[in-house]
Motif scaffolding. Structure first.
Motif, short mmCIF file in Angstrom:
data_model
loop_
_atom_site.label_atom_id
_atom_site.label_comp_id
_atom_site.label_asym_id
_atom_site.label_seq_id
_atom_site.Cartn_x
_atom_site.Cartn_y
_atom_site.Cartn_z
N LEU A 133 -25.32 23.94 -18.01
CA LEU A 133 -24.64 22.73 -18.48
C LEU A 133 -23.15 22.80 -18.14
CD1 LEU A 133 -26.20 22.55 -22.07
CD2 LEU A 133 -26.98 21.34 -20.03
N LYS A 134 -22.54 21.64 -18.03
CA LYS A 134 -21.11 21.55 -17.73
C LYS A 134 -20.51 20.39 -18.52
CE LYS A 134 -17.19 22.11 -15.49
NZ LYS A 134 -16.32 23.22 -15.86
N VAL A 135 -19.36 20.64 -19.13
CA VAL A 135 -18.64 19.57 -19.82
C VAL A 135 -18.18 18.53 -18.80
CG1 VAL A 135 -16.57 19.01 -21.15
CG2 VAL A 135 -17.88 21.08 -21.69
N SER A 165 -23.04 14.10 -27.04
CA SER A 165 -22.51 15.34 -26.50
C SER A 165 -21.86 15.02 -25.16
CB SER A 165 -23.67 16.35 -26.34
OG SER A 165 -23.47 17.21 -25.25
N LEU A 167 -22.12 17.47 -22.66
CA LEU A 167 -22.67 18.56 -21.86
C LEU A 167 -23.74 18.02 -20.91
CD1 LEU A 167 -22.93 21.25 -24.67
CD2 LEU A 167 -21.35 21.29 -22.72
N SER A 212 -29.35 27.26 -23.49
CA SER A 212 -28.31 26.68 -22.64
C SER A 212 -27.37 27.76 -22.12
CB SER A 212 -27.50 25.65 -23.42
OG SER A 212 -26.80 26.28 -24.48
N ILE A 214 -23.41 27.45 -20.52
CA ILE A 214 -22.34 26.51 -20.18
C ILE A 214 -21.45 27.10 -19.08
CG2 ILE A 214 -20.36 25.22 -21.06
CD1 ILE A 214 -21.77 25.18 -23.79
#
Length: 355
Positions: A133-135, A165, A167, A212, A214
């Motif tokens: 996942l990536k912001v 979210s 993400l 997850s 990140i």
């Protein structure tokens, strides 16, 4: 563990370039995007690799990657007749995947720092799925994951109107064989595709352990022209090393981090890095500015170029300022004796532009 790279699709958003090249083979800093993916998979210790290919561009992928010996890997090519979704690609590859856990990686994505730690986390905790996942800011463009306090994924929603979210699911996953049962259960989405997000949600709904990871570094999707230019900028800025193997005359100036590969000749020119110039190019009486990649066999004369990607065997002559451009292979951009300012071009292969 096996790996499955998705290198199908038609590259519609990058036409006309992708009429004659797979989008995964477009160069970033003079290296095909797919090769970065293969390098990272090799670095993670995975050598049994399946590559999903399409009827339109599969031959280009096969020619570029070959048997995988460059990566000390065994490559299996798997034809997906139609682009019917990421989960459909997994279904198509089921015979290859068997009962192995597998890393799944979209072949036109670039991520900073590789996947070694991502794979190690899966091996330590053995979840049913581990999702990278990536912001992101533009949450409406992505599948968005919601996590509990321990980092477990409890919901995934594709392109939500009201995201809970920031993400995003960015196209790198590790699955246990449990995903095959989930894929068999789901139905096609409104797009007519079997969505990997629906498969992950099915794992969650059946109480499987979906964890997850990140990503802290950058992530680049190279699906559009501006994305490809940005990827070229970021990779040149982050990864390029100064390496000069061509010939440079005394009237030329090299400033900053510049790669000049063997057989290239620089005459009466200024190269201001970060810049990558491939083999057997001729640069004469020109300025090559930052964040530019120039493909092999290209001739540039009396021109100024910056923040551009030039594929192989191009001729760029008498262009006062070429910026923010992608030029397909075998293209000629030639200005006659008249004057005007900057050009912004997006040209496919074998084009000829006389100005």
């Amino acid at each position: 563990m096996k790996a499955l790279i998705l290198a199908g699709g038609k590259g519609t958003r990058l036409k006309p370039l992708t009429n004659t090249i797979a989008k995964q083979l477009l160069p970033v800093a003079n290296k095909p995007i797919l090769f970065y993916v293969l390098d990272q998979i090799k670095e993670a210790g995975i050598t049994d690799i399946g590559i999903i290919i399409s009827p339109e561009t599969g031959s280009y992928i096969k020619e570029a990657v070959g048997d995988g010996s460059k990566w000390n890997a065994q490559i299996t090519y798997i034809l997906q007749p139609e682009p019917l979704g990421l989960a459909h690609a997994v279904k198509t590859a089921q015979d290859f995947l068997g009962d192995s856990p597998f890393l799944m990686f979209l072949g036109d994505n670039l991520i900073q720092g590789g996947i070694v730690q991502f794979v190690e986390q899966f091996n330590r905790s053995s979840p049913d799925a581990l999702i990278l996942l990536k912001v992101v800011k533009e949450t409406h463009l992505f599948g968005i994951a919601e996590l509990d306090e321990k980092g477990k994924v409890y919901r995934i929603e594709e392109k939500p109107k009201h995201p809970k979210s920031n993400l995003a699911v960015i196209g790198v996953y590790i699955f246990s064989p449990a995903v095959h049962e989930a894929i068999a259960y789901i139905k096609p989405s409104w797009r007519g595709e079997l969505e990997i997000t629906d498969s992950i949600q099915r794992l969650i709904d059946t109480k499987k352990n979906v964890q997850s990871y990140i990503l802290d570094g950058w992530w680049l999707d190279t699906g559009k022209k501006d994305d490809l230019l940005e990827a070229n900028r970021v990779v040149l800025d982050d990864l390029l090393k100064c390496d000069i193997k061509g010939e440079i005359d005394t009237a030329s100036q090299i400033v900053g981090r510049v790669e000049i590969r063997p057989g290239t000749k620089i005459g009466n020119s200024t190269i201001r890095g970060p810049v990558s110039i491939a083999e057997n190019c001729q640069i004469r009486s020109s300025f090559i500015g930052p964040f530019t990649s120039i493909g092999a066999g290209t001739v540039i004369q009396n021109s100024s170029i910056e923040h551009s990607v030039i594929l192989q065997d191009c001729h760029i002559i008498n262009i006062e300022r070429l910026a923010d451009s992608i030029i397909g292979k075998g293209t000629e951009v030639i200005k006659e004796e008249q004057t005007f300012k900057a050009l912004r071009l997006f040209l496919g292969d074998d084009a000829k532009v006389e100005l």
